[in-house]
Enzyme design. Structure first.
Site, PDB file in Angstrom:
ATOM      1  CE1 TYR A 101      -9.780   3.177   6.380  1.00  0.00           C
ATOM      2  CE2 TYR A 101      -8.799   4.242   8.293  1.00  0.00           C
ATOM      3  CZ  TYR A 101      -8.708   3.810   6.987  1.00  0.00           C
ATOM      4  OH  TYR A 101      -7.547   4.001   6.298  1.00  0.00           O
ATOM      5  CE  LYS A 102      -8.479   0.271   4.620  1.00  0.00           C
ATOM      6  NZ  LYS A 102      -7.042   0.213   4.311  1.00  0.00           N
ATOM      7  NE  ARG A 115     -10.388  -2.342  -3.164  1.00  0.00           N
ATOM      8  CZ  ARG A 115      -9.799  -1.748  -2.126  1.00  0.00           C
ATOM      9  NH1 ARG A 115      -8.616  -2.163  -1.723  1.00  0.00           N
ATOM     10  NH2 ARG A 115     -10.366  -0.749  -1.505  1.00  0.00           N
ATOM     11  CG  ASP A 119      -0.687  -2.135   6.852  1.00  0.00           C
ATOM     12  OD1 ASP A 119      -1.815  -2.376   7.322  1.00  0.00           O
ATOM     13  OD2 ASP A 119      -0.424  -1.110   6.184  1.00  0.00           O
ATOM     14  CG  PHE A 154      -1.997   0.987   1.194  1.00  0.00           C
ATOM     15  CD1 PHE A 154      -3.169   0.719   0.493  1.00  0.00           C
ATOM     16  CD2 PHE A 154      -1.877   2.203   1.840  1.00  0.00           C
ATOM     17  CE1 PHE A 154      -4.195   1.656   0.443  1.00  0.00           C
ATOM     18  CE2 PHE A 154      -2.900   3.141   1.789  1.00  0.00           C
ATOM     19  CZ  PHE A 154      -4.065   2.863   1.088  1.00  0.00           C
TER      20      PHE A 154
HETATM   21  C1  PLP Z   1      -6.240   1.374   4.178  1.00  0.00           C
HETATM   22  C2  PLP Z   1      -4.802   1.084   4.346  1.00  0.00           C
HETATM   23  C3  PLP Z   1      -3.956   1.987   5.038  1.00  0.00           C
HETATM   24  C4  PLP Z   1      -4.483   3.322   5.479  1.00  0.00           C
HETATM   25  O1  PLP Z   1      -3.617   4.008   6.311  1.00  0.00           O
HETATM   26  P1  PLP Z   1      -4.115   5.283   7.138  1.00  0.00           P
HETATM   27  O2  PLP Z   1      -2.889   5.961   7.555  1.00  0.00           O
HETATM   28  O3  PLP Z   1      -4.900   4.742   8.315  1.00  0.00           O
HETATM   29  O4  PLP Z   1      -4.966   6.104   6.247  1.00  0.00           O
HETATM   30  C5  PLP Z   1      -2.654   1.595   5.257  1.00  0.00           C
HETATM   31  N1  PLP Z   1      -2.176   0.410   4.812  1.00  0.00           N
HETATM   32  C6  PLP Z   1      -2.960  -0.470   4.135  1.00  0.00           C
HETATM   33  C7  PLP Z   1      -2.398  -1.766   3.691  1.00  0.00           C
HETATM   34  C8  PLP Z   1      -4.285  -0.139   3.865  1.00  0.00           C
HETATM   35  O5  PLP Z   1      -5.054  -0.981   3.172  1.00  0.00           O
END
Ligand code: PLP
Length: 411
Positions: free
Chosen positions: A221-222, A370, A196, A124
């Site tokens: 939030y996911k 997705r 992560d 990500f």
């Molecule tokens: C959604 C997501 C994030 C989001 O990071 P934030 O700092 O909380 O916005 C980070 N890493 C992955 C793999 C994600 O899917």
């Protein structure tokens, strides 16, 4: 499948009662719980009471009276069982990005004679940006990010690497890494690991303690359904407690914030990962959302999510009009997280046209549709209707309408 067969699938679904705990519009089928989880109804009640009673009436006294000050740790304790973590190792604060910065810098402290961070090319982007930022800040002689393709990770684990930072579930294709195996391989070379878990927590069974993971982060939030911008969680294995000081020091991570000591002494354990004042409204929402998980086994969630995805694939394969959607996720259900991705040059417009008839999925640039399978809210009959609606979109090419091609800020 016949309506009777679908009813049978739904009738044998042990999680079907959970849907009633959520507030989802009647005319929507929500296939996007991996980006923003749906709203658990009790969150509304909790926020009403935090706002009108705690903030409205008890004002600043609520930090003590309603335990606001301990909320980051209390919410962390609630998340811990979902991660397979014993008590005292999980805290809820800030965003994944911020927590990654704290963790990466801490790992470099823990391995003072190593300078390299290893990650994956299609991790990500925020994970990579944070590492790049740290490299710029410290200079390449103190910190360097190496990125390789997933297949090359094992070979790249050399003794120059301080920390391996990976996402468990790939946000694009949903492919999962074997956390236990990669963690063990890294440890054989004395490399620390940061996982992560943004797309894992609340949908994939996790055993961070048993896997001997050093550090982890993930989103509130996911699949945890904590609401837009819900704080992240951070896991720090007990074995590393009090061995380092994370660099984003702030008063809330101080051992005694209300002593107002001009010099910093970190709180013990995971508490030092706090920086500033916690967002109580967001934390309260996440706290309430987590109640839904109290009596469910994550394994059950994973099994239903896989069954929904397999059902989706089976129905899609029966429709010649859907053949142009190329599955880019692994075929084996156990090698995927909670979503499927399909490549198509018009994926953006397809997603918009599907959304126009009430089926909410998302698009990931450049060409992925997705589709996510939240086991707490979805039933098999909805999967059937979603595939039907997708068939209509593809067969009649409704996605070619101009209005479906306008890119919004958030895709
Ligand atoms: C959604 C997501 C994030 C989001 O990071 P934030 O700092 O909380 O916005 C980070 N890493 C992955 C793999 C994600 O899917």
């Amino acid at each position: 499948m016949s309506p009777k067969q679908i009813n049978k699938l739904d009738a044998s679904d042990k999680l079907s009662g959970k849907r009633a705990l959520f507030s989802v519009p009647e005319d929507v089928i929500y296939l996007n719980g991996n980006s923003l989880g749906p709203l658990p109804s009790n969150v509304q009640h909790r926020l009403n009471s935090v706002i009108s009673e705690e903030w409205g009436k008890d004002l600043i006294g609520s930090w003590n009276k309603h335990g606001w000050i301990d909320l980051p740790l209390r919410v962390g304790e609630k998340i811990a069982p979902i991660l397979g973590a014993a008590s005292g190792q999980v805290l809820c604060c800030d965003s994944v990005s911020l927590n990654l910065f704290k963790l990466l810098a801490s790992c470099l402290q823990l391995r003072p004679d190593r300078t390299r961070i290893l990650s994956q090319k299609d991790n990500f982007p925020t994970d990579l940006y944070v590492a790049q930022g740290l490299q710029q800040l410290l200079g390449p002689s103190s910190c360097q990010l190496d990125i390789v393709a997933a297949e090359q990770l094992a070979d790249a684990l050399s003794e120059e690497i301080a920390v391996l930072m990976l996402s468990h579930v790939n946000f694009r294709d949903g492919a999962v890494h074997d956390i236990a195996a990669l963690t063990q391989m890294a440890h054989e070379r004395d490399i620390l690991v940061i996982w992560d878990l943004a797309h894992s927590a609340g949908i994939l069974p996790l055993s961070l303690d048993d896997w001997n993971v050093d550090f982890a982060v993930g989103c509130g939030y996911k699949f945890l359904n904590g609401g837009p911008g819900a704080p992240s969680f951070v896991y720090v294995n007990k074995k590393h407690h009090d061995q380092f000081t994370q660099p984003l020091q702030g008063w809330m991570g101080h051992k005694a914030p209300f002593e107002f000591d001009p010099s910093f002494t970190p709180a013990e354990g995971v508490g030092q990962f706090m920086t500033g004042t916690p967002p109580i409204l967001s934390l309260a929402a996440l706290d309430a959302a987590l109640d839904v998980f109290a009596d469910v086994d994550v394994k059950q969630l994973n099994e239903k999510s896989m069954a929904l995805a397999e059902y989706f694939l089976k129905l899609a394969e029966q429709q010649p009009a859907l053949r142009d959607l190329q599955l880019s996720s692994p075929k084996e259900p156990v090698q995927r997280g909670g979503h499927l991705s399909f490549a198509h040059p018009e994926a953006y417009a397809i997603c918009q046209a599907w959304g126009d008839v009430g089926i909410i999925a998302d698009f990931r640039s450049p060409d992925l549709l997705r589709v996510s399978f939240s086991p707490l809210i979805l039933c098999f009959e909805e999967i059937d209707r979603s595939v039907q609606a997708l068939f209509e979109v593809m067969h009649h090419k409704t996605f070619s309408e101009a209005k479906f091609h306008q890119r919004r800020k958030v895709t």
